[in-house]
Design a protein around this motif. Structure first.
Motif, PDB file in Angstrom:
ATOM      1  N   PHE A  45       0.839  -1.202   0.000  1.00 48.42           N
ATOM      2  CA  PHE A  45       0.000   0.000   0.000  1.00 48.42           C
ATOM      3  C   PHE A  45       0.876   1.254   0.000  1.00 48.42           C
ATOM      4  O   PHE A  45       0.635   2.206  -0.764  1.00 48.42           O
ATOM      5  CB  PHE A  45      -0.931  -0.026   1.211  1.00 48.42           C
ATOM      6  CG  PHE A  45      -1.854   1.153   1.308  1.00 48.42           C
ATOM      7  CD1 PHE A  45      -2.945   1.278   0.457  1.00 48.42           C
ATOM      8  CD2 PHE A  45      -1.640   2.137   2.261  1.00 48.42           C
ATOM      9  CE1 PHE A  45      -3.807   2.368   0.544  1.00 48.42           C
ATOM     10  CE2 PHE A  45      -2.490   3.224   2.365  1.00 48.42           C
ATOM     11  CZ  PHE A  45      -3.578   3.346   1.504  1.00 48.42           C
ATOM     12  N   ALA A  46       1.910   1.268   0.821  1.00 46.07           N
ATOM     13  CA  ALA A  46       2.815   2.423   0.887  1.00 46.07           C
ATOM     14  C   ALA A  46       3.586   2.583  -0.423  1.00 46.07           C
ATOM     15  O   ALA A  46       3.765   3.707  -0.918  1.00 46.07           O
ATOM     16  CB  ALA A  46       3.775   2.276   2.064  1.00 46.07           C
ATOM     17  N   ILE A  47       4.023   1.473  -0.996  1.00 45.11           N
ATOM     18  CA  ILE A  47       4.735   1.529  -2.278  1.00 45.11           C
ATOM     19  C   ILE A  47       3.822   2.103  -3.360  1.00 45.11           C
ATOM     20  O   ILE A  47       4.226   2.977  -4.140  1.00 45.11           O
ATOM     21  CB  ILE A  47       5.252   0.128  -2.679  1.00 45.11           C
ATOM     22  CG1 ILE A  47       6.299  -0.368  -1.679  1.00 45.11           C
ATOM     23  CG2 ILE A  47       5.820   0.151  -4.097  1.00 45.11           C
ATOM     24  CD1 ILE A  47       6.618  -1.849  -1.787  1.00 45.11           C
ATOM     25  N   GLY A  57       6.994  13.796  -9.443  1.00 39.88           N
ATOM     26  CA  GLY A  57       8.348  13.935  -8.932  1.00 39.88           C
ATOM     27  C   GLY A  57       8.375  14.444  -7.499  1.00 39.88           C
ATOM     28  O   GLY A  57       9.305  15.120  -7.080  1.00 39.88           O
ATOM     29  N   ASP A  58       7.347  14.094  -6.745  1.00 35.24           N
ATOM     30  CA  ASP A  58       7.204  14.559  -5.363  1.00 35.24           C
ATOM     31  C   ASP A  58       8.115  13.742  -4.440  1.00 35.24           C
ATOM     32  O   ASP A  58       7.700  12.764  -3.822  1.00 35.24           O
ATOM     33  CB  ASP A  58       5.741  14.447  -4.944  1.00 35.24           C
ATOM     34  CG  ASP A  58       5.454  15.078  -3.599  1.00 35.24           C
ATOM     35  OD1 ASP A  58       6.406  15.334  -2.829  1.00 35.24           O
ATOM     36  OD2 ASP A  58       4.263  15.293  -3.300  1.00 35.24           O
ATOM     37  N   SER A  59       9.369  14.166  -4.361  1.00 43.67           N
ATOM     38  CA  SER A  59      10.384  13.420  -3.619  1.00 43.67           C
ATOM     39  C   SER A  59      10.026  13.220  -2.152  1.00 43.67           C
ATOM     40  O   SER A  59      10.318  12.170  -1.577  1.00 43.67           O
ATOM     41  CB  SER A  59      11.732  14.137  -3.702  1.00 43.67           C
ATOM     42  OG  SER A  59      12.162  14.182  -5.035  1.00 43.67           O
ATOM     43  N   THR A  60       9.410  14.206  -1.547  1.00 44.08           N
ATOM     44  CA  THR A  60       9.055  14.093  -0.133  1.00 44.08           C
ATOM     45  C   THR A  60       8.009  13.006   0.075  1.00 44.08           C
ATOM     46  O   THR A  60       8.134  12.172   0.977  1.00 44.08           O
ATOM     47  CB  THR A  60       8.554  15.445   0.408  1.00 44.08           C
ATOM     48  OG1 THR A  60       9.586  16.413   0.219  1.00 44.08           O
ATOM     49  CG2 THR A  60       8.191  15.353   1.878  1.00 44.08           C
ATOM     50  N   GLN A  61       6.989  13.004  -0.765  1.00 43.37           N
ATOM     51  CA  GLN A  61       5.948  11.969  -0.675  1.00 43.37           C
ATOM     52  C   GLN A  61       6.541  10.591  -0.947  1.00 43.37           C
ATOM     53  O   GLN A  61       6.245   9.626  -0.238  1.00 43.37           O
ATOM     54  CB  GLN A  61       4.809  12.267  -1.658  1.00 43.37           C
ATOM     55  CG  GLN A  61       3.731  11.217  -1.703  1.00 43.37           C
ATOM     56  CD  GLN A  61       2.876  11.149  -0.457  1.00 43.37           C
ATOM     57  OE1 GLN A  61       2.923  12.042   0.390  1.00 43.37           O
ATOM     58  NE2 GLN A  61       2.103  10.101  -0.329  1.00 43.37           N
ATOM     59  N   ILE A  62       7.385  10.500  -1.951  1.00 46.20           N
ATOM     60  CA  ILE A  62       8.006   9.224  -2.307  1.00 46.20           C
ATOM     61  C   ILE A  62       8.858   8.702  -1.149  1.00 46.20           C
ATOM     62  O   ILE A  62       8.753   7.537  -0.754  1.00 46.20           O
ATOM     63  CB  ILE A  62       8.829   9.377  -3.605  1.00 46.20           C
ATOM     64  CG1 ILE A  62       7.887   9.637  -4.788  1.00 46.20           C
ATOM     65  CG2 ILE A  62       9.705   8.154  -3.846  1.00 46.20           C
ATOM     66  CD1 ILE A  62       8.579  10.167  -6.034  1.00 46.20           C
TER      67      ILE A  62
END
Length: 142
Positions: A45-47, A57-62
């Motif tokens: 689910f998190a992946i 390209g939302d690095s923080t969310q990723i």
């Protein structure tokens, strides 16, 4: 329960901590099953949530979702091995030494973070998916 199981009392003249500690072993099967039920599905689910952020390209969310996936993976490995997890710091390094674990766990986790740091987000998600697949195989074999 984990805090009591792992603590080293410095002073327990009435034996209260010792009595509680005695109730923590063996590791409760109901706790094991509850943790597996709660965290096993959440790895993927998190992946998948991280993958939704890839086009932006939302690095923080990723990175946040990758952390959550790995934290859930640690919960699953600790539960499978009947070990109490009381702190995420160093949990994956510890889990890499369990009898039931994922091959080359520490190296593969480090690779996820290297990939994320290098902006290789899709590759990091693939590495996480492989880790999830490996832990799911362990769960099914157990």
């Amino acid at each position: 329960m984990g805090e009591i199981a792992l603590c080293r009392p410095l002073h327990d003249p009435d034996g209260l901590i010792a009595a509680l500690k005695a109730k923590t072993a063996p590791y409760p099967p109901a706790l094991r099953e509850a943790l597996l039920r709660r965290f096993r599905w959440e790895i993927l689910f998190a992946i998948e949530n991280a993958e939704l952020a890839l086009p932006r390209g939302d690095s923080t969310q990723i990175a946040g979702c990758a952390y959550r996936a790995l934290a859930c993976l640690a919960q699953v490995l600790f539960a499978l091995n009947g070990q109490y997890l009381i702190n995420e710091k160093g949990a994956l390094a510890q889990a890499g030494n369990f009898p039931m674990t994922v091959r080359d766990l520490a190296t593969r986790v480090a690779e996820v973070w290297r990939q994320i740091g290098a902006g290789q987000h899709a590759t990091a998600m693939q590495t996480l998916r492989e880790l999830d697949s490996d832990v799911q195989k362990i769960c099914r074999a157990d």
